[in-house]
Design a protein around this motif. Sequence first.
Motif, mmCIF file in Angstrom:
data_model
loop_
_atom_site.group_PDB
_atom_site.id
_atom_site.type_symbol
_atom_site.label_atom_id
_atom_site.label_comp_id
_atom_site.label_asym_id
_atom_site.label_seq_id
_atom_site.Cartn_x
_atom_site.Cartn_y
_atom_site.Cartn_z
ATOM 1 N N VAL A 12 -32.329 -4.831 -18.045
ATOM 2 C CA VAL A 12 -32.197 -3.727 -17.076
ATOM 3 C C VAL A 12 -33.323 -2.712 -17.279
ATOM 4 O O VAL A 12 -33.894 -2.194 -16.304
ATOM 5 C CB VAL A 12 -30.820 -3.049 -17.209
ATOM 6 C CG1 VAL A 12 -30.767 -1.779 -16.370
ATOM 7 C CG2 VAL A 12 -29.710 -4.016 -16.783
ATOM 8 N N ALA A 13 -33.670 -2.448 -18.535
ATOM 9 C CA ALA A 13 -34.758 -1.514 -18.822
ATOM 10 C C ALA A 13 -36.084 -2.022 -18.262
ATOM 11 O O ALA A 13 -36.888 -1.255 -17.720
ATOM 12 C CB ALA A 13 -34.875 -1.296 -20.332
ATOM 13 N N CYS A 15 -36.459 -4.033 -15.632
ATOM 14 C CA CYS A 15 -36.409 -3.875 -14.169
ATOM 15 C C CYS A 15 -36.681 -2.430 -13.762
ATOM 16 O O CYS A 15 -37.464 -2.164 -12.845
ATOM 17 C CB CYS A 15 -35.039 -4.312 -13.643
ATOM 18 S SG CYS A 15 -34.680 -6.067 -13.867
ATOM 19 N N ALA A 16 -36.049 -1.498 -14.461
ATOM 20 C CA ALA A 16 -36.218 -0.085 -14.127
ATOM 21 C C ALA A 16 -37.654 0.372 -14.373
ATOM 22 O O ALA A 16 -38.222 1.132 -13.576
ATOM 23 C CB ALA A 16 -35.241 0.753 -14.953
ATOM 24 N N LEU A 17 -38.246 -0.101 -15.464
ATOM 25 C CA LEU A 17 -39.617 0.301 -15.798
ATOM 26 C C LEU A 17 -40.613 -0.210 -14.765
ATOM 27 O O LEU A 17 -41.513 0.524 -14.339
ATOM 28 C CB LEU A 17 -39.980 -0.225 -17.190
ATOM 29 C CG LEU A 17 -41.337 0.223 -17.757
ATOM 30 C CD1 LEU A 17 -41.402 1.745 -17.847
ATOM 31 C CD2 LEU A 17 -41.565 -0.403 -19.131
ATOM 32 N N LEU A 19 -40.037 -1.050 -11.604
ATOM 33 C CA LEU A 19 -39.841 -0.315 -10.351
ATOM 34 C C LEU A 19 -40.406 1.097 -10.459
ATOM 35 O O LEU A 19 -41.057 1.590 -9.529
ATOM 36 C CB LEU A 19 -38.346 -0.252 -10.014
ATOM 37 C CG LEU A 19 -37.700 -1.550 -9.518
ATOM 38 C CD1 LEU A 19 -36.199 -1.352 -9.323
ATOM 39 C CD2 LEU A 19 -38.346 -2.005 -8.209
ATOM 40 N N GLY A 20 -40.185 1.742 -11.583
ATOM 41 C CA GLY A 20 -40.688 3.103 -11.763
ATOM 42 C C GLY A 20 -42.200 3.169 -11.708
ATOM 43 O O GLY A 20 -42.774 4.030 -11.026
ATOM 44 N N TYR A 175 -41.020 -2.815 -4.824
ATOM 45 C CA TYR A 175 -42.193 -1.977 -5.091
ATOM 46 C C TYR A 175 -43.459 -2.471 -4.378
ATOM 47 O O TYR A 175 -44.327 -1.681 -4.026
ATOM 48 C CB TYR A 175 -42.455 -1.885 -6.600
ATOM 49 C CG TYR A 175 -42.854 -3.177 -7.272
ATOM 50 C CD1 TYR A 175 -44.192 -3.525 -7.404
ATOM 51 C CD2 TYR A 175 -41.904 -4.040 -7.804
ATOM 52 C CE1 TYR A 175 -44.567 -4.705 -8.041
ATOM 53 C CE2 TYR A 175 -42.270 -5.203 -8.449
ATOM 54 C CZ TYR A 175 -43.601 -5.539 -8.554
ATOM 55 O OH TYR A 175 -43.974 -6.701 -9.183
#
Length: 561
Positions: A12-13, A15-17, A19-20, A175
């Motif tokens: 999950v980290a 994926c979030a990174l 996208l960020g 993204y």
Amino acid sequence: MNFETIDIVIFVAYCALILGIGLYVSRDKKGHQKNAEDYFLASKSLPWWAIGASLIAANISAEQFIGMTGSGFAIGLAIASYEWMAALTLLIVGKFFLPVFIEKGLYTIPEFIEKRYSTNLKTILAVFWLALYVFVNLTSVLYLGAKALDTIVGTGNGDYMMISIIGLALFAAAYSLWGGLSAVAWTDVLQVVLLIIGGLITAYIALDQLVPGGGVIAGLKHMYEVVPQKFSMILEKGEVITPNGKDAWWDLPGLAVLVGGMWVANLYYWGFNQYIIQRTLAAKSLKESQKGIAFAGFLKLIIPLIVVIPGIAAYVLNADASGSLTTETVSSGFIGLDGTIANDNAYPWLIRNLVPSGVKGLVLAALAAAIVSSLASMLNSTATIFTMDIYKPYINKNANDKQTVNVGRTTAFVALVIASIIAPALGNLGQAFQFIQEYTGVVSPGILAVFLAGLFWKKATNNAAIIGVLASIPIALYFKVGPNGWLESAMFVNIPFMHQMFITCILSLVIIGAVSYMEAKGQDDPKGIDVSGGLFKTSAAFNISAFIILIILAFLYAFFW
């Protein structure tokens, strides 16, 4: 498969990174409307290290992690020629192709065809590439990626296929559709680090399991002792038989990997493939782009460690004491629905059975990074070709920046929807990497001939190029319909597809040469390219890098001959 909380947190980290980063680098600057150069060429601001990393991230996908690992399982180290010869191909592209492309200020590869030949030929090839990206590249990456995730996370029976396809598609779109090449390239820097680290971890774990006492070096020695034939780079006929009884020579026929059809596949892919070459066109300068190419060449040298060696290790782990593999000795995870051994299950099998909890999340994130980065690159290039080569010239010649960028986003979205619908229907491709190479090999020789003639022969004419590329299809199909092909007939010859590609490319060049001579009577074409005046001069950094890569390649082929 049992995922621990730490595995889920890591994934999950990741994926979030991604996208960020993607959304951050692609944000609209205050007072600036994103234009075509921003969206399709990252404002021509990419440094060499981002270009090199992005080239590898765009290239390494499910085809390699799943398909090439499967070929490593079935054939051995010989399949690494696609990677190691690509390092040499990249140097040729950097020295002889890029100077022309960047000097002409290209957005797309079809645009070169228009400037060198004609708008008609450009449009023909643009439509062809759009179809190839949507119906072959995007579709196969989605299918293979989803197949891997289904095998790793689920049971491998297809229960998670559609969910995986939709998840990968949405992740790539999240993204790349908004940010364009900027988002793709900068996230690729992180993705390539992750996929290399994850791949090396998997290789380490696989090698460590091969001998009772463990150890990578001991594992390598054990592999070489048990299956020495799988460490031969130049195959002889009958030397390596795949688990399903096919002679591997037909896929990698001896010296053809050094002096034959491998060059057709590699020059076409690395030199004239939009989703690969596009990031080099986005460089700050030609020298920066060439340094990025050289960096990618070095990275190519280590890719077999993470996509081929694990496949050989999986073979040895499932073989009997003599190094033989049968449906009786192989793990049930390799048996396909038709009862044959499914080579492409090698990488998912390794992750599912060997990678410990706590590391699975990182390895799965690496696999997802490889898949998503390629999807994002293909989507951006599909959007670029449609917008710049179809929409602007034929639909809206006066399109402003906002319209151009919006059309690019819409095109990518439609392409992704089509590919997601088709992907589940691909079924079992066997050795997927070889399947994709052979399919592309029907059309790539003629296109390569057109580009080579256009770049380096001033006398090549537009009509000759059109006739040459159209003639290449029936020439290629002539070999395809031979014995063991689509028809059985004594009229046709039966040769490996690499030989088919090489002969087709040579004959296409002969046709282009003959038609050009008859049409122009030996005169230079008005659109011929002047390649004199130091156009191909390269920096000391590039030359030193090229020399080191050549030395390493010479050693590798001499050692594993």
